[in-house]
Design an enzyme around this catalytic site. Structure first.
Site, PDB file in Angstrom:
ATOM      1  N   SER A 147       6.001   3.014  -7.559  1.00  0.00           N
ATOM      2  CA  SER A 147       5.613   2.958  -8.970  1.00  0.00           C
ATOM      3  C   SER A 147       5.797   4.336  -9.585  1.00  0.00           C
ATOM      4  O   SER A 147       5.491   5.356  -8.943  1.00  0.00           O
ATOM      5  CB  SER A 147       4.146   2.546  -9.104  1.00  0.00           C
ATOM      6  N   TYR A 160      -4.622   2.649  -6.857  1.00  0.00           N
ATOM      7  CA  TYR A 160      -3.233   2.149  -6.949  1.00  0.00           C
ATOM      8  C   TYR A 160      -2.236   3.300  -6.819  1.00  0.00           C
ATOM      9  O   TYR A 160      -1.273   3.230  -6.043  1.00  0.00           O
ATOM     10  CB  TYR A 160      -3.059   1.429  -8.296  1.00  0.00           C
TER      11      TYR A 160
HETATM   12  N1  LIG Z   1       5.349  -4.791 -13.282  1.00  0.00           N
HETATM   13  C1  LIG Z   1       5.287  -3.494 -13.397  1.00  0.00           C
HETATM   14  O1  LIG Z   1       5.211  -2.969 -14.508  1.00  0.00           O
HETATM   15  C2  LIG Z   1       5.335  -2.613 -12.177  1.00  0.00           C
HETATM   16  C3  LIG Z   1       5.483  -1.232 -12.355  1.00  0.00           C
HETATM   17  C4  LIG Z   1       5.519  -0.405 -11.241  1.00  0.00           C
HETATM   18  C5  LIG Z   1       5.418  -0.944  -9.975  1.00  0.00           C
HETATM   19  N2  LIG Z   1       5.272  -2.286  -9.816  1.00  0.00           N
HETATM   20  C6  LIG Z   1       5.166  -2.792  -8.448  1.00  0.00           C
HETATM   21  O2  LIG Z   1       6.154  -3.792  -8.264  1.00  0.00           O
HETATM   22  C7  LIG Z   1       5.698  -4.738  -7.298  1.00  0.00           C
HETATM   23  C8  LIG Z   1       5.852  -6.135  -7.860  1.00  0.00           C
HETATM   24  O3  LIG Z   1       5.042  -6.254  -9.016  1.00  0.00           O
HETATM   25  P1  LIG Z   1       5.219  -7.413 -10.071  1.00  0.00           P
HETATM   26  O4  LIG Z   1       5.042  -6.814 -11.401  1.00  0.00           O
HETATM   27  O5  LIG Z   1       6.413  -8.207  -9.758  1.00  0.00           O
HETATM   28  O6  LIG Z   1       3.851  -8.213  -9.766  1.00  0.00           O
HETATM   29  P2  LIG Z   1       3.555  -9.786  -9.673  1.00  0.00           P
HETATM   30  O7  LIG Z   1       2.078  -9.869  -9.707  1.00  0.00           O
HETATM   31  O8  LIG Z   1       4.359 -10.534 -10.664  1.00  0.00           O
HETATM   32  O9  LIG Z   1       4.078 -10.152  -8.196  1.00  0.00           O
HETATM   33  C9  LIG Z   1       3.455  -9.636  -7.065  1.00  0.00           C
HETATM   34  C10 LIG Z   1       3.546 -10.676  -5.965  1.00  0.00           C
HETATM   35  O10 LIG Z   1       2.935 -10.114  -4.791  1.00  0.00           O
HETATM   36  C11 LIG Z   1       2.173 -11.145  -4.186  1.00  0.00           C
HETATM   37  N3  LIG Z   1       1.107 -10.572  -3.366  1.00  0.00           N
HETATM   38  C12 LIG Z   1      -0.015  -9.925  -3.779  1.00  0.00           C
HETATM   39  N4  LIG Z   1      -0.770  -9.606  -2.734  1.00  0.00           N
HETATM   40  C13 LIG Z   1      -0.120 -10.028  -1.628  1.00  0.00           C
HETATM   41  C14 LIG Z   1      -0.412 -10.003  -0.245  1.00  0.00           C
HETATM   42  N5  LIG Z   1      -1.551  -9.470   0.211  1.00  0.00           N
HETATM   43  N6  LIG Z   1       0.492 -10.528   0.625  1.00  0.00           N
HETATM   44  C15 LIG Z   1       1.638 -11.100   0.165  1.00  0.00           C
HETATM   45  N7  LIG Z   1       1.955 -11.178  -1.139  1.00  0.00           N
HETATM   46  C16 LIG Z   1       1.082 -10.649  -2.025  1.00  0.00           C
HETATM   47  C17 LIG Z   1       1.604 -11.942  -5.344  1.00  0.00           C
HETATM   48  O11 LIG Z   1       1.166 -13.247  -4.929  1.00  0.00           O
HETATM   49  C18 LIG Z   1       2.792 -11.978  -6.293  1.00  0.00           C
HETATM   50  O12 LIG Z   1       3.625 -13.107  -6.047  1.00  0.00           O
HETATM   51  C19 LIG Z   1       4.256  -4.368  -6.976  1.00  0.00           C
HETATM   52  O13 LIG Z   1       4.211  -3.647  -5.756  1.00  0.00           O
HETATM   53  C20 LIG Z   1       3.847  -3.484  -8.130  1.00  0.00           C
HETATM   54  O14 LIG Z   1       2.841  -2.564  -7.780  1.00  0.00           O
HETATM   55  C21 LIG Z   1       5.219  -3.138 -10.883  1.00  0.00           C
END
Ligand SMILES: NC(=O)c1ccc[n+]([C@@H]2O[C@H](COP(=O)([O-])OP(=O)(O)OC[C@H]3O[C@@H](n4cnc5c(N)ncnc54)[C@H](O)[C@@H]3O)[C@@H](O)[C@H]2O)c1
Length: 256
Positions: A147, A160
């Protein structure tokens, strides 16, 4: 086992965690479109099944696995199943993650432990379970989704941000250790990407919304899961063999 699928691009076995939603789902789809056999790991087994079914209906090769990445036994069991279903694993992308917004002084031990368990320990367990296959093959690609908050800092997200900083450190350590074995290890630290996670933060009032961030972003638009998937597919490709230990920002220039 590396198939060639009649094309120049080898078909490899890839695990994508958090593959039922957002960034992980876009990455799973992109890797499957690039002829790889994709294992979709997610805590939501039902959503993962639905996502895999859509890929299979599109003629792609994908199987869903119900996995809690914070539970090392659950990870090990699923990795064994992937080997049985598809063969040895050569690509791992760790996108499973949770975020929470809490003032530092109010973060409970349980919150801290859960965020670290999913985001950092889960990344460690998934990579460690699959790496022996890559070492045996002398070829591997590992991409962690960290991130940009770990680059810039972010208030009310100490757990986080710390977890994602740990993911970046783990990525660099593994690049130093595994690159001589033909395994590249890189991280994508996205900024705000329009996913269910970002939407939930907006709905809960922790984040102003992607449409507010878009005009403040140098490229003047919202980041999409496909933006991240495109960078990830490159890092997983044959062509990216000289790229390792890097942070490849996908952030529209928001963090430079
Ligand atoms: N969306 C953003 O703006 C953003 C920015 C920076 C980093 N990220 C990172 O990108 C990654 C994906 O985020 P996203 O926005 O697609 O989120 P999202 O919530 O749409 O998807 C995350 C997925 O991870 C799964 N998950 C959560 N806990 C879990 C576990 N213990 N075991 C297995 N699966 C699990 C959830 O069920 C979900 O399907 C994350 O690591 C997040 O921290 C996202």
């Amino acid at each position: 086992m590396v198939e060639t699928n009649g094309s120049e691009i080898p078909s490899r076995v890839a695990i994508v965690t958090g593959a039922a939603s957002g960034i992980g789902l876009a990455i799973a789809r992109k890797l499957a479109q690039e002829s790889h056999r994709v294992a979709l790991f997610d805590l939501s087994g039902e959503a993962a099944e639905k996502a895999a079914a859509e890929l299979v209906a599109a003629g792609l090769r994908a199987v869903a696995y119900h996995v809690d990445v914070a539970d090392a036994d659950s990870v090990d069991a699923a990795v064994r199943l992937v080997r049985k279903d598809f063969g040895p694993i050569q690509i791992v992308v760790t996108s499973a993650g949770v975020e929470q917004y809490t003032a530092f002084e109010e973060i409970t031990r349980e919150q801290w432990n859960r965020v670290l368990a999913v985001n950092l320990n889960g990344t460690f367990s998934c990579i460690q379970a699959a790496v022996p296959d890559m070492v045996a093959a002398g070829w591997g690609r590992i991409v962690t989704i960290s991130s940009s908050s770990a680059q810039s800092g972010a208030k009310n997200m100490a757990h986080y941000v710390a977890s994602k900083g740990g993911v970046i450190g783990l990525t660099k350590a593994l690049a130093a250790e595994l690159s001589p074995k033909g395994i590249t290890v890189n991280s994508i630290p996205p900024s705000i990407i329009d996913t269910p996670m970002a939407q939930q933060a907006t709905d809960a009032g922790f984040f102003p919304g992607v449409e507010v961030i878009a005009p403040m972003t140098p490229v003047r638009r919202v980041g999409t899961p496909d933006d991240v998937a495109a960078a990830c597919a490159y890092l997983c490709s044959e062509s990216a063999g000289f790229v390792t230990g890097q942070l490849i920002g996908v952030n529209g220039g928001l963090y430079i």
